[in-house]
Design an enzyme around this catalytic site. Structure first.
Site, short mmCIF file in Angstrom:
data_model
loop_
_atom_site.label_atom_id
_atom_site.label_comp_id
_atom_site.label_asym_id
_atom_site.label_seq_id
_atom_site.Cartn_x
_atom_site.Cartn_y
_atom_site.Cartn_z
N GLU A 164 0.80 -1.20 0.00
CA GLU A 164 0.00 0.00 0.00
C GLU A 164 0.84 1.27 0.00
O GLU A 164 1.80 1.36 0.71
CB GLU A 164 -0.83 0.03 1.27
CG GLU A 164 -1.44 -1.29 1.55
CD GLU A 164 -2.82 -1.14 2.11
OE1 GLU A 164 -3.34 -0.03 2.11
OE2 GLU A 164 -3.35 -2.16 2.52
N CYS A 198 -4.51 1.86 8.90
CA CYS A 198 -3.43 1.21 8.17
C CYS A 198 -3.77 -0.25 7.95
O CYS A 198 -4.06 -0.98 8.89
CB CYS A 198 -2.14 1.32 8.96
SG CYS A 198 -0.81 0.43 8.16
N CYS A 255 -0.70 -2.66 9.42
CA CYS A 255 -0.45 -2.84 10.85
C CYS A 255 -1.75 -2.57 11.61
O CYS A 255 -1.92 -1.51 12.19
CB CYS A 255 0.66 -1.94 11.33
SG CYS A 255 0.96 -0.48 10.34
N HIS A 265 -2.47 1.12 15.58
CA HIS A 265 -3.24 2.33 15.88
C HIS A 265 -4.30 2.07 16.94
O HIS A 265 -4.76 3.00 17.60
CB HIS A 265 -3.85 2.89 14.60
CG HIS A 265 -2.84 3.51 13.69
ND1 HIS A 265 -2.28 4.73 13.94
CD2 HIS A 265 -2.26 3.07 12.55
CE1 HIS A 265 -1.42 5.03 12.99
NE2 HIS A 265 -1.37 4.03 12.13
N ARG A 303 7.26 -0.19 12.44
CA ARG A 303 7.96 0.83 11.66
C ARG A 303 8.53 1.95 12.51
O ARG A 303 9.20 2.82 11.99
CB ARG A 303 7.02 1.40 10.61
CG ARG A 303 6.74 0.42 9.53
CD ARG A 303 5.58 0.80 8.66
NE ARG A 303 5.40 -0.23 7.66
CZ ARG A 303 4.77 -1.37 7.88
NH1 ARG A 303 4.24 -1.61 9.06
NH2 ARG A 303 4.65 -2.27 6.93
N SER A 306 5.91 6.71 9.72
CA SER A 306 6.31 7.12 8.38
C SER A 306 6.32 8.64 8.23
O SER A 306 6.96 9.16 7.32
CB SER A 306 5.39 6.49 7.33
OG SER A 306 5.63 5.09 7.29
N CYS A 317 5.41 2.77 4.89
CA CYS A 317 4.03 2.29 4.96
C CYS A 317 3.17 3.51 4.76
O CYS A 317 2.71 4.11 5.71
CB CYS A 317 3.77 1.66 6.30
SG CYS A 317 2.04 1.37 6.61
N CYS A 340 -0.08 4.11 6.09
CA CYS A 340 0.04 4.44 7.49
C CYS A 340 0.33 5.93 7.67
O CYS A 340 -0.24 6.58 8.52
CB CYS A 340 1.19 3.61 8.05
SG CYS A 340 1.18 3.36 9.78
#
Lengths: 183, 567
Positions: B13, B60, B63, B67, B479, B502, B546, B549
């Protein structure tokens, strides 16, 4: 239905609930579960945008119906049905970011030679993938029809969804978050 | 001078766009842009804070847990709820299993193809591949027959033109250095890793219900009951099942992932000289080991500046600000200042070119990501930051493993600050966690023998909350450092801000012109063929980008995305 797979039929809703019409597949499977009792042998899941993480669910299914937003002919809310070799290119075309993940999912199963014996993609043409929990009116209006198409498709594969009574529809299973999303 | 545009650079993604200027065979300037508007904050305003995690969980796709974790911690911090020990241990297991799975998948599925040439694997000798594999590990699936079968499978797919996940790569590029046999071994393990992750992530079904999105989260604790003797709970049977899954995970990491990482890295030690980046590392810390208000963390929090491992500073959340000088947002107080996330504003103001466009106006605003800064400085977050802070803080197992990897590659600690260092740190972290998980499982089994509490009920009702309160939730996602900040008024969310890993790593320049970590890391990266900027992908992928994300909504006007152009 001879298969070594524990799940004869997987109905997998796809898309991001936070991105308007992109989430229509996820919404459709929530609606399906609200309106119908899921028959034995069928697994109905909201796969969101999890992509490759859905591989275990796809690979344990003998057959699969994916429900998703699909770019296609016709105005927003038009029904689209694809099967077999048509499915992979449709999700590789990147209508939205989540389809990149779906392409990975299907290719992963194919490379591992664990692709379900049949994959059918049902969906609607979306109008807007902008941030927001609501679908556009055209897509929202077409959702009940999409749910019915899933039911019909499942019946043709030998799985009969029985409509719930209104009392049943009011009750929610534990862990059902659909009310949180306003569904 | 050639301007190279890589758009997007993720294999999964994301809409991350890198523009780089190449001079004399190396990157001389770079800009990192996200082309998607991010604004989940706007969806959360006015909602019940106890529901926030269910929305943020959908931010996201890669992951799903992270969140949710950050959100429940932020709300707990605001309302003063204290999750009981069982909930802490369940969360540690959820977080660690997510991280272990994600890192293995990143290495094999997303990053290996930057180092491993699939097509070259077709010319490998399966018997020699078996010797190679047996020389680095006693993993049982290392026979010539096995590798020949994998080779045949690859051959079939290549002949049918169904490269699938391996399409759109730069096969045959001169920067690929592995012998054919190492390539074949890595391809075989790529396929085994898919199998492995499929089995391992079943642990989430035990911990959070049989749903791809975990349902076991709850503000104040966990929704998954624990009881040694109850069928519908996490019981002694599920503990035994998880023990087995963790042991298999550790086995794969120890006998496949780490040996592969070392084998691949040994052909690419020059990449210890590229991709250094800003040299500042930020870690919020993760895996609380006790239930106090300031718990001991298995991976400590801390800040490293200018690569100085001898001076790990304590992390101070007040020093975080976000800047928008080069981001498509407005601040009420003007573009030059930074705002702490508690006072964060999300007001989009797109001033970029109408897509599709040839290039961005990088003198002006050029990204949907903001520029987070710590004490005014750009910070790298992620596994490398975590391992460096742990190393500098005296974490014994991390120190031991870092030392052992450096020994095997015959390099010194200075190589850690690099693209290769990022790849190695991710592997080390995976191993440390795979080893630690069983301990948390033991603690859970021991604790639930006498304590079945999973939730702090005292703060569940909004009437028990102050009329106005705010809180921060910190989490180390695979990440990197993830923070959620929530402001609650009369039981509803008034403001919500997420600063995601990110954004720290891929954000644009700030008002002072300081580059973000991606931008800085790309400087000096060699580019043998500007039409096939494989080397740029290596460094960017080493951060595990990501973008779904970092930003949450696609710009639907842009459809032609997978392209590399030389303007």
């Amino acid at each position: 239905m001879s298969s070594d797979r524990p799940v004869p039929l997987l109905v997998l809703g796809l898309g991001n609930l936070l991105c308007g019409d992109d989430g229509l597949g996820a919404v459709a499977v929530h609606l399906l579960q609200r309106r119908y009792r899921v028959p034995d042998g069928v697994s109905v899941l909201d796969g969101g945008t999890l992509g490759l993480s859905l591989l275990p669910y796809l690979e344990e299914a003998h057959e699969a119906i994916l429900v998703d937003a699909i770019r296609g002919e016709g105005p927003a809310g038009s029904f689209v049905r694809l099967e077999g070799d048509e499915v992979a290119p449709a999700v590789a075309g990147r209508l939205s970011v989540h389809q990149v993940g779906v392409a990975d999912l299907l290719e992963g199963a194919r490379w591992r030679e664990r692709y379900p014996s049949r994959v059918i993609l049902l969906g609607l043409v979306p109008e807007s993938l902008d941030l927001g929990l609501a679908r556009t009116p055209a897509v929202e209006a077409a959702l009940p029809e999409l749910v019915e198409r899933v039911v019909v498709e499942a019946r043709e594969l030998g799985h009969v969804f029985v409509p719930r009574s209104s009392d049943e529809m009011a009750a929610r299973g534990s862990g059902d978050l659909s009310h949180v999303y306003g569904l | 001078m050639t301007r190279v545009v890589v758009d997007p650079v993720t294999r999964i993604e994301g809409h991350l766009r890198i523009e780089a200027e190449v001079n004399g065979g190396a990157v001389s300037e770079a800009w990192s842009s996200s082309t998607m508007f991010r604004g989940v904050e706007l969806i959360l305003k006015g909602r019940d804070p106890r529901d926030a995690w269910a929305f943020t969980q959908r931010i996201c796709g890669v992951c799903t847990t992270v969140h949710a974790i950050a959100s429940i911690r932020a709300v707990e911090n605001a309302i003063g709820a204290s999750p009981p020990p069982n909930a802490r241990l369940l969360r540690n297991l959820i977080i660690a299993s997510q991280c272990v799975q994600d890192h293995v998948i990143h290495f094999y599925h997303l990053h290996a193809l930057d180092w491993v040439d699939i097509v070259s694997a077709l010319s490998a000798d399966p018997a020699k591949t078996a010797s190679l594999a047996q020389s680095i590990s006693d993993w049982p699936l290392s026979s010539a027959t096995h590798f020949a079968a994998v080779q045949n499978r690859v051959k079939n797919f290549v002949e049918r033109g169904q490269l699938g996940p391996f399409a759109n790569a730069y096969w045959g590029h001169s920067a690929y250095k592995l012998p054919a046999e190492a390539n074949l071994m890595a391809v075989a393990h790529y396929l085994e890793a898919l199998d492995w992750q499929r089995e391992f992530i079943r642990i989430h079904a035990v911990l959070g219900g049989k749903n791809p999105h975990l349902q076991g989260f709850l503000v104040g604790g966990a929704a998954t009951p624990v009881d040694p003797d109850q069928q519908a709970s996490i019981n002694m049977g599920s503990i035994a099942g998880m023990r087995d899954m963790i042991a298999r995970a550790r086995d794969f990491v120890t006998r496949v992932y780490i040996p592969d990482l070392l084998a691949v890295a040994s052909f690419y030690t020059d990449w210890a000289g590229y991709g250094g980046g800003v040299g500042n590392y930020l870690v919020y810390g993760e895996y609380p080991e006790d239930d106090g208000p300031q718990p001991q963390l298995f991976f400590p929090s801390g800040v490293i500046r200018n690569r100085d491992l001898t001076a790990v500073e304590p992390f101070d959340p007040e020093k975080i600000t976000e800047h928008i000088k080069h981001s498509w947002y407005d601040y009420a107080g003007g573009d030059d200042g930074g705002l702490h996330p508690f006072n964060g504003e999300t007001r989009p103001n797109y001033t970029g070119p109408e897509p599709p466009y040839e290039r961005l106006d990088t003198d002006g605003k050029y990204s949907w990501l903001k520029s987070p800064r710590y004490d005014g400085e750009p910070m790298e977050v992620g596994p490398l930051s975590r391992m460096l802070v742990a190393y500098g803080s005296g974490h014994p197992r991390v120190q031991e493993l870092v030392g052992s990897v450096l020994d095997k590659l015959k390099v010194g600690p200075e190589v850690l600050f690099s693209t290769l260092g990022r790849v190695a740190a991710r592997g080390i972290e995976t191993l440390v966690l795979a080893e630690r998980m069983e301990g948390w499982l033991d603690e859970l089994a021991a604790n639930m023998a006498s304590d079945l509490r999973i939730h702090d009920n005292e703060k569940w009702e909004p009437s028990s909350w102050p009329s106005e309160c705010s809180g921060a939730g910190f989490h180390e996602a695979p990440r990197g450092a993830l923070g959620h900040w929530v402001h609650i008024e009369d039981g509803a969310i008034r403001n919500y801000q997420c600063v995601v890993p990110s954004t720290w790593n891929a954000g644009p320049r700030d008002a002072a012109g300081k580059r973000g970590p991606y931008e800085e890391a790309l400087l000096g990266t060699p580019v043998a063929d500007a039409g096939q900027p494989l080397e740029i992908l290596r460094t960017v992928h080493s951060f595990d980008p990501c973008m779904a994300c970092g930003v949450h909504v696609v710009d639907t006007k842009r459809r032609e995305l997978a392209r590399v152009r030389i303007p």
